[in-house]
Design a protein around this motif. Structure first.
Motif, PDB file in Angstrom:
ATOM      1  N   TRP A  86      47.835  67.615  29.797  1.00  0.00           N
ATOM      2  CA  TRP A  86      48.133  68.982  30.245  1.00  0.00           C
ATOM      3  C   TRP A  86      46.862  69.797  30.425  1.00  0.00           C
ATOM      4  O   TRP A  86      46.680  70.461  31.450  1.00  0.00           O
ATOM      5  CB  TRP A  86      49.065  69.664  29.241  1.00  0.00           C
ATOM      6  N   ALA A  87      45.977  69.745  29.436  1.00  0.00           N
ATOM      7  CA  ALA A  87      44.719  70.485  29.558  1.00  0.00           C
ATOM      8  C   ALA A  87      43.908  69.967  30.739  1.00  0.00           C
ATOM      9  O   ALA A  87      43.310  70.739  31.501  1.00  0.00           O
ATOM     10  CB  ALA A  87      43.914  70.371  28.260  1.00  0.00           C
ATOM     11  N   GLY A  88      43.905  68.646  30.915  1.00  0.00           N
ATOM     12  CA  GLY A  88      43.161  68.061  32.028  1.00  0.00           C
ATOM     13  C   GLY A  88      43.704  68.457  33.379  1.00  0.00           C
ATOM     14  O   GLY A  88      42.979  68.430  34.380  1.00  0.00           O
ATOM     15  N   SER A  89      44.987  68.857  33.440  1.00  0.00           N
ATOM     16  CA  SER A  89      45.560  69.270  34.724  1.00  0.00           C
ATOM     17  C   SER A  89      44.914  70.545  35.247  1.00  0.00           C
ATOM     18  O   SER A  89      45.022  70.857  36.434  1.00  0.00           O
ATOM     19  CB  SER A  89      47.070  69.465  34.580  1.00  0.00           C
ATOM     20  N   HIS A  90      44.238  71.294  34.362  1.00  0.00           N
ATOM     21  CA  HIS A  90      43.568  72.525  34.763  1.00  0.00           C
ATOM     22  C   HIS A  90      42.097  72.300  35.122  1.00  0.00           C
ATOM     23  O   HIS A  90      41.398  73.250  35.474  1.00  0.00           O
ATOM     24  CB  HIS A  90      43.639  73.553  33.631  1.00  0.00           C
TER      25      HIS A  90
END
Length: 275
Positions: A86-90
């Motif tokens: 999820w964090a990497g999606s940003h």
């Protein structure tokens, strides 16, 4: 992130906007991200299932041989995998690089949990266990898996500090602070493994568990900043606050988290050095 804030400003009730945003994390996610969410969920379910095993089988909850290990590692690795996806999606990443980094990270999480769970069922320690050739191979594979985790997470941390105008400043700040704390967690994990292996190879296996335990609080508190701070930045988009105010709140939260984490790290480091 900007779309969520826009939905709130457009008149949608915050609760409805939040439900839509949560659903969008899955529906709008890339294929590799959805795969990581699914695998992470299965790892967490496996951890919870071992609570039932513990309830039936009993035995100690603490120590190098216990059902606690598949429970806590399943939950921790599952949550971490979901968090990183999820964090990497940003983050600003090429699609191929994203697929490779998340794919390798997910595979490594599965391997680590599987080996730890296998050893729990065999009623032997998973880490620092050099009793038999098979146990030695498992222990060394877990250590090698830790090195793979370091490489992938360092690459994602570098990406977090690149220019990323498509992400709101509050989220960029939260991601950078979270990934910076994650580097401290990786350093403490590497220190635990290095000293634990050294103690085990010198014939002091119980000492290996003792010294490794000294750094566990520091490892835990710094590991999960990458979830807590970005989650805060995400939740703030539902408040109607200006972006400038959200940046200030995230900065204060990051500073507070950093002070608390520094205190835990300092105490853990003293215990580790004197163990």
């Amino acid at each position: 992130m900007d779309g969520t804030a826009g939905a709130v400003r457009g008149g949608r009730p915050p609760a409805a906007a939040m439900r839509a945003a949560i659903a969008g994390i899955w529906t709008d996610g890339r294929r590799v991200e959805r795969a990581c969410y699914a695998v992470g969920g299965l790892l967490m379910l496996g951890g919870l299932a071992h609570l039932l095993v513990f309830a039936v089988d009993g035995g100690p909850w603490t120590g190098p041989v216990s059902w606690r290990k598949p429970v806590t590692f399943g939950l921790s690795f599952g949550l971490t995998l979901i968090t990183i996806a999820w964090a990497g999606s940003h983050l600003e990443l090429g699609e191929r690089a994203r697929r490779v980094l998340l794919g390798v990270f997910a595979a490594d999480c599965v391997a680590e949990v599987a080996l730890i769970t296998l050893q729990a069922w065999r009623k032997v320690p998973s880490h620092f266990n050099m009793e038999t050739p098979f146990d030695t191979a498992v222990s060394r594979t877990l250590a090698a898996g830790g090195a793979v985790l370091v490489v992938t997470l360092v690459a994602l941390t570098v990406a977090a500090f690149r220019a990323n105008p498509g992400t709101a400043p509050s989220m960029r700040l939260a991601l950078r602070a979270g990934f910076a704390a994650l580097m401290v967690a990786l350093a403490s994990g590497a220190a635990m493994i290095a000293r634990g292996v050294a103690e085990a190879q010198s014939g002091h296996q119980q000492a290996a568990y003792h010294v490794a335990a000294a750094l566990k609080p520091a490892h835990f508190v710094t590991m999960h900043a990458v979830l807590v701070l970005p989650a805060l930045a995400w939740l703030l988009t539902f408040t109607g606050s200006t972006e400038a105010r959200r940046v200030r709140v995230v900065a204060l939260a990051a500073a507070g988290y950093g002070v608390a984490a520094a205190a835990v790290v300092a105490v853990s480091a003293v215990r580790f050095a004197t163990a």
